[in-house]
Design an enzyme around this catalytic site. Structure first.
Site, PDB file in Angstrom:
ATOM      1  N   ASN A   4       7.087 -34.993 -30.079  1.00  0.00           N
ATOM      2  CA  ASN A   4       8.074 -35.379 -29.068  1.00  0.00           C
ATOM      3  C   ASN A   4       9.232 -36.105 -29.732  1.00  0.00           C
ATOM      4  O   ASN A   4       9.242 -36.289 -30.946  1.00  0.00           O
ATOM      5  CB  ASN A   4       7.402 -36.241 -27.984  1.00  0.00           C
ATOM      6  CG  ASN A   4       6.787 -37.487 -28.583  1.00  0.00           C
ATOM      7  OD1 ASN A   4       7.477 -38.316 -29.153  1.00  0.00           O
ATOM      8  ND2 ASN A   4       5.468 -37.602 -28.493  1.00  0.00           N
ATOM      9  N   ASP A  11      -0.106 -36.316 -25.539  1.00  0.00           N
ATOM     10  CA  ASP A  11      -1.238 -36.305 -24.607  1.00  0.00           C
ATOM     11  C   ASP A  11      -2.235 -35.196 -24.944  1.00  0.00           C
ATOM     12  O   ASP A  11      -3.416 -35.313 -24.661  1.00  0.00           O
ATOM     13  CB  ASP A  11      -0.728 -36.124 -23.176  1.00  0.00           C
ATOM     14  CG  ASP A  11       0.048 -37.356 -22.724  1.00  0.00           C
ATOM     15  OD1 ASP A  11      -0.452 -38.473 -22.965  1.00  0.00           O
ATOM     16  OD2 ASP A  11       1.151 -37.209 -22.168  1.00  0.00           O
ATOM     17  N   LYS A  45      -1.408 -20.174 -42.117  1.00  0.00           N
ATOM     18  CA  LYS A  45      -0.243 -20.015 -41.241  1.00  0.00           C
ATOM     19  C   LYS A  45      -0.456 -18.816 -40.306  1.00  0.00           C
ATOM     20  O   LYS A  45      -0.783 -17.719 -40.778  1.00  0.00           O
ATOM     21  CB  LYS A  45       1.017 -19.804 -42.082  1.00  0.00           C
ATOM     22  CG  LYS A  45       2.259 -19.712 -41.238  1.00  0.00           C
ATOM     23  CD  LYS A  45       3.507 -19.502 -42.070  1.00  0.00           C
ATOM     24  CE  LYS A  45       4.689 -19.254 -41.160  1.00  0.00           C
ATOM     25  NZ  LYS A  45       5.854 -18.770 -41.869  1.00  0.00           N
ATOM     26  N   PRO A  58      -7.308 -38.654 -27.216  1.00  0.00           N
ATOM     27  CA  PRO A  58      -7.833 -39.922 -26.715  1.00  0.00           C
ATOM     28  C   PRO A  58      -6.688 -40.824 -26.276  1.00  0.00           C
ATOM     29  O   PRO A  58      -5.578 -40.736 -26.804  1.00  0.00           O
ATOM     30  CB  PRO A  58      -8.531 -40.522 -27.947  1.00  0.00           C
ATOM     31  CG  PRO A  58      -7.908 -39.838 -29.120  1.00  0.00           C
ATOM     32  CD  PRO A  58      -7.515 -38.471 -28.652  1.00  0.00           C
ATOM     33  N   ILE A 100      -5.230 -44.189 -26.601  1.00  0.00           N
ATOM     34  CA  ILE A 100      -5.424 -45.286 -27.563  1.00  0.00           C
ATOM     35  C   ILE A 100      -5.420 -46.634 -26.853  1.00  0.00           C
ATOM     36  O   ILE A 100      -6.313 -47.468 -27.030  1.00  0.00           O
ATOM     37  CB  ILE A 100      -4.333 -45.226 -28.655  1.00  0.00           C
ATOM     38  CG1 ILE A 100      -4.469 -43.901 -29.404  1.00  0.00           C
ATOM     39  CG2 ILE A 100      -4.449 -46.416 -29.608  1.00  0.00           C
ATOM     40  CD1 ILE A 100      -3.325 -43.574 -30.323  1.00  0.00           C
ATOM     41  N   PHE A 112       3.695 -49.320 -22.731  1.00  0.00           N
ATOM     42  CA  PHE A 112       5.027 -48.877 -22.314  1.00  0.00           C
ATOM     43  C   PHE A 112       4.861 -47.794 -21.251  1.00  0.00           C
ATOM     44  O   PHE A 112       3.861 -47.078 -21.241  1.00  0.00           O
ATOM     45  CB  PHE A 112       5.806 -48.302 -23.500  1.00  0.00           C
ATOM     46  CG  PHE A 112       6.578 -49.353 -24.252  1.00  0.00           C
ATOM     47  CD1 PHE A 112       5.909 -50.228 -25.101  1.00  0.00           C
ATOM     48  CD2 PHE A 112       7.954 -49.490 -24.104  1.00  0.00           C
ATOM     49  CE1 PHE A 112       6.599 -51.213 -25.789  1.00  0.00           C
ATOM     50  CE2 PHE A 112       8.653 -50.471 -24.784  1.00  0.00           C
ATOM     51  CZ  PHE A 112       7.974 -51.331 -25.630  1.00  0.00           C
ATOM     52  N   LYS A 152       0.148 -47.748 -13.836  1.00  0.00           N
ATOM     53  CA  LYS A 152      -0.348 -47.661 -15.213  1.00  0.00           C
ATOM     54  C   LYS A 152      -1.058 -48.946 -15.621  1.00  0.00           C
ATOM     55  O   LYS A 152      -2.073 -48.925 -16.304  1.00  0.00           O
ATOM     56  CB  LYS A 152       0.841 -47.402 -16.143  1.00  0.00           C
ATOM     57  CG  LYS A 152       0.476 -46.727 -17.416  1.00  0.00           C
ATOM     58  CD  LYS A 152       1.635 -45.928 -17.968  1.00  0.00           C
ATOM     59  CE  LYS A 152       1.887 -44.690 -17.121  1.00  0.00           C
ATOM     60  NZ  LYS A 152       2.943 -43.849 -17.617  1.00  0.00           N
ATOM     61  N   LYS A 205      -4.936 -48.346 -16.649  1.00  0.00           N
ATOM     62  CA  LYS A 205      -5.347 -48.534 -18.056  1.00  0.00           C
ATOM     63  C   LYS A 205      -5.835 -49.953 -18.309  1.00  0.00           C
ATOM     64  O   LYS A 205      -6.102 -50.313 -19.445  1.00  0.00           O
ATOM     65  CB  LYS A 205      -4.175 -48.196 -18.984  1.00  0.00           C
ATOM     66  CG  LYS A 205      -3.670 -46.764 -18.843  1.00  0.00           C
ATOM     67  CD  LYS A 205      -2.863 -46.333 -20.058  1.00  0.00           C
ATOM     68  CE  LYS A 205      -2.230 -44.963 -19.826  1.00  0.00           C
ATOM     69  NZ  LYS A 205      -1.878 -44.276 -21.061  1.00  0.00           N
TER      70      LYS A 205
HETATM   71  O1  C5P Z   1      -0.097 -42.419 -19.910  1.00  0.00           O
HETATM   72  P1  C5P Z   1       1.217 -42.672 -20.554  1.00  0.00           P
HETATM   73  O2  C5P Z   1       1.443 -41.829 -21.789  1.00  0.00           O
HETATM   74  O3  C5P Z   1       2.388 -42.613 -19.640  1.00  0.00           O
HETATM   75  O4  C5P Z   1       1.118 -44.203 -21.017  1.00  0.00           O
HETATM   76  C1  C5P Z   1       2.015 -44.777 -21.883  1.00  0.00           C
HETATM   77  C2  C5P Z   1       1.349 -45.920 -22.614  1.00  0.00           C
HETATM   78  O5  C5P Z   1       0.054 -45.526 -23.070  1.00  0.00           O
HETATM   79  C3  C5P Z   1       2.104 -46.306 -23.858  1.00  0.00           C
HETATM   80  O6  C5P Z   1       1.863 -47.672 -24.083  1.00  0.00           O
HETATM   81  C4  C5P Z   1       1.452 -45.438 -24.933  1.00  0.00           C
HETATM   82  O7  C5P Z   1       1.610 -45.999 -26.241  1.00  0.00           O
HETATM   83  C5  C5P Z   1       0.010 -45.452 -24.491  1.00  0.00           C
HETATM   84  N1  C5P Z   1      -0.754 -44.225 -24.812  1.00  0.00           N
HETATM   85  C6  C5P Z   1      -1.783 -44.280 -25.728  1.00  0.00           C
HETATM   86  N2  C5P Z   1      -2.534 -43.145 -25.998  1.00  0.00           N
HETATM   87  C7  C5P Z   1      -2.271 -41.993 -25.365  1.00  0.00           C
HETATM   88  C8  C5P Z   1      -1.229 -41.918 -24.425  1.00  0.00           C
HETATM   89  C9  C5P Z   1      -0.474 -43.054 -24.176  1.00  0.00           C
HETATM   90  O8  C5P Z   1      -2.033 -45.346 -26.300  1.00  0.00           O
HETATM   91  N3  C5P Z   1      -2.999 -40.930 -25.657  1.00  0.00           N
END
Ligand code: C5P
Length: 396
Positions: A210, A279, A289, A305, A307, A323, A337, A341
């Site tokens: 991204n 994600d 390749k 996962p 994190i 964030f 969120k 989380k």
């Molecule tokens: O679920 P979303 O991606 O919108 O959530 C954003 C927050 O979750 C950010 O703090 C991002 O660093 C964290 N995040 C993470 N692992 C993921 C997806 C998002 O730690 N796989």
């Protein structure tokens, strides 16, 4: 390197005889590792030419509030956001009176009014002017409003008088500025921050990723280190310089990032997830390749996962801050969120705006926690990082 290393300093020069020392101050600030731009008032240009300061700073000097050319290059609002710190040296009695009144009829005054960065003033004037009640009152008012007043020194003056009102020597100004960036509010604390994008490999040459630049996470790491924290930055691929006094761990995929985070998180008091973690990842990695042909290609993806949610579920969890990059209903999505989380705070920004967020040097966020929602003003990412670190340190 001291705490001014890599700081963006806007040196404001006003119309006093001490302006000749501003040329040396540019050099001294650069010696301390700062990147320097200069803004001059019209009166300052009677004492020293913009050309001198341009040659020394290596940047065009900003002089006009309403110059269309300069506006296109970097207007007063951009300068106000660019700077980590404003230093006005020399600061005349007249300039300080105008600051007190909130006047903005020249570029430097307008930048001072617009900026969220700290402002330091090095007053320089005749001893009689310095002793006047009006000057004393103005100085008191500026101190109360959070301006840093450096000096003045005592001694012989250009007008022949002897007394207080000499501008501090450039080296003394640099020394007085150093502590502004080393606040020690996180001394003895360990902070772990994730930053940047992750890359999810499809085959040895292709990946999914991204647009995250990592700028916000790196700015947070710099601010945490400045605040005295033992700072660990777990970074996906970025083009950014490794910050000083930060343990940088480079990772590529979300799974690498999780592993590095869990290894670093022991004894940590504050975890900030600023990474734009992918994600999904390709379900199967192909180790040769993949050859193209004329048919469509289907790529099956599986979830990565989470994190930050993993960290938030640890039995001995640190203060955990995430964030939220949203395009609408910022506060509501951020609060969702926060709950989903189990975070302690969420920093939410609107990624549909082109002037902030991904790749931009500026950001404007909402800080959402259990107590409420606070809207912070639009500012440079390093200014914002310092503000966020001081707010989060307060929650520890
Ligand atoms: O679920 P979303 O991606 O919108 O959530 C954003 C927050 O979750 C950010 O703090 C991002 O660093 C964290 N995040 C993470 N692992 C993921 C997806 C998002 O730690 N796989």
């Amino acid at each position: 390197m001291g705490s001014l290393a890599n700081k963006r300093i806007l040196l404001g020069v006003t119309g006093g005889i001490a302006a000749y020392k501003s040329a040396d101050l540019v050099r001294r600030l650069q010696d301390a590792g700062a990147s320097v731009r200069v803004a001059m008032t019209p009166a300052a240009m009677e004492f020293i030419t913009p050309l001198t300061l341009q040659a020394l700073s290596g940047n065009p000097v900003h002089t006009d509030l309403l110059d269309t050319g300069a506006e296109a290059a970097m207007g007063h609002i951009e300068l106000a956001r660019w700077a980590d710190l404003l230093v006005v040296a020399p600061a005349t009695a007249d300039f300080m009176a105008k600051l007190v009144a909130g006047e903005a009829d020249n570029l430097l005054l307008a930048v001072c009014l617009a900026t969220a960065a700290p402002i330091a003033l090095a007053p320089a004037m005749n001893q009689g002017m310095w002793r006047k009640d009006s000057t004393t009152d103005n100085l008191d008012c500026l101190r109360k409003r959070g301006f840093y007043i450096l000096g003045p020194a005592d001694g012989s003056q250009a007008c022949g008088d002897i007394g207080p009102g000499r501008m501090l020597e450039p080296l003394a100004i640099v020394e007085a500025l150093e502590p502004l960036f080393s606040t020690a509010i996180l001394a003895g604390k360990k902070v772990v921050i994730t930053a940047g994008p992750t890359r999810e490999a499809i085959d040895p040459v292709r990946y999914i990723s991204n647009h995250s630049s990592g700028k916000m996470g790196y700015a947070l790491a710099i601010a945490a280190a400045e605040a005295g924290a033992d700072t660990w930055l777990i970074s996906g691929p970025t083009n950014l310089q490794p910050p000083e006094r930060v343990t940088l761990i480079r990772v590529t995929s979300a799974r690498d990032m999780l592993e590095a985070t869990l290894a670093a998180i022991t004894d940590c008091q504050l975890f900030i997830g600023s990474a734009a973690v992918a994600d999904y990842r390709p379900k199967c990695y192909v180790d040769q390749k993949i050859k193209k042909d004329d048919s469509a290609m289907l790529l099956e993806l599986e979830r990565n996962p989470d994190i930050i949610a993993t960290v938030a579920n640890l039995p001995q969890r640190p203060l955990t801050v995430g964030f939220a990059a949203e395009t609408s209903d910022l506060a509501a999505h951020a609060r969702k969120k926060l709950d989903a989380k189990k975070l302690d705070a969420v920093i939410a920004n609107d990624v549909s705006r082109s002037d902030i967020g991904f790749n931009s040097d500026n950001n404007q966020v909402l800080l959402v926690d259990r107590e409420g929602t606070e809207e912070l003003p639009l500012m440079g990412k390093s200014q914002l990082a310092r503000l966020l670190i001081s707010k989060l340190a307060g929650k520890l």
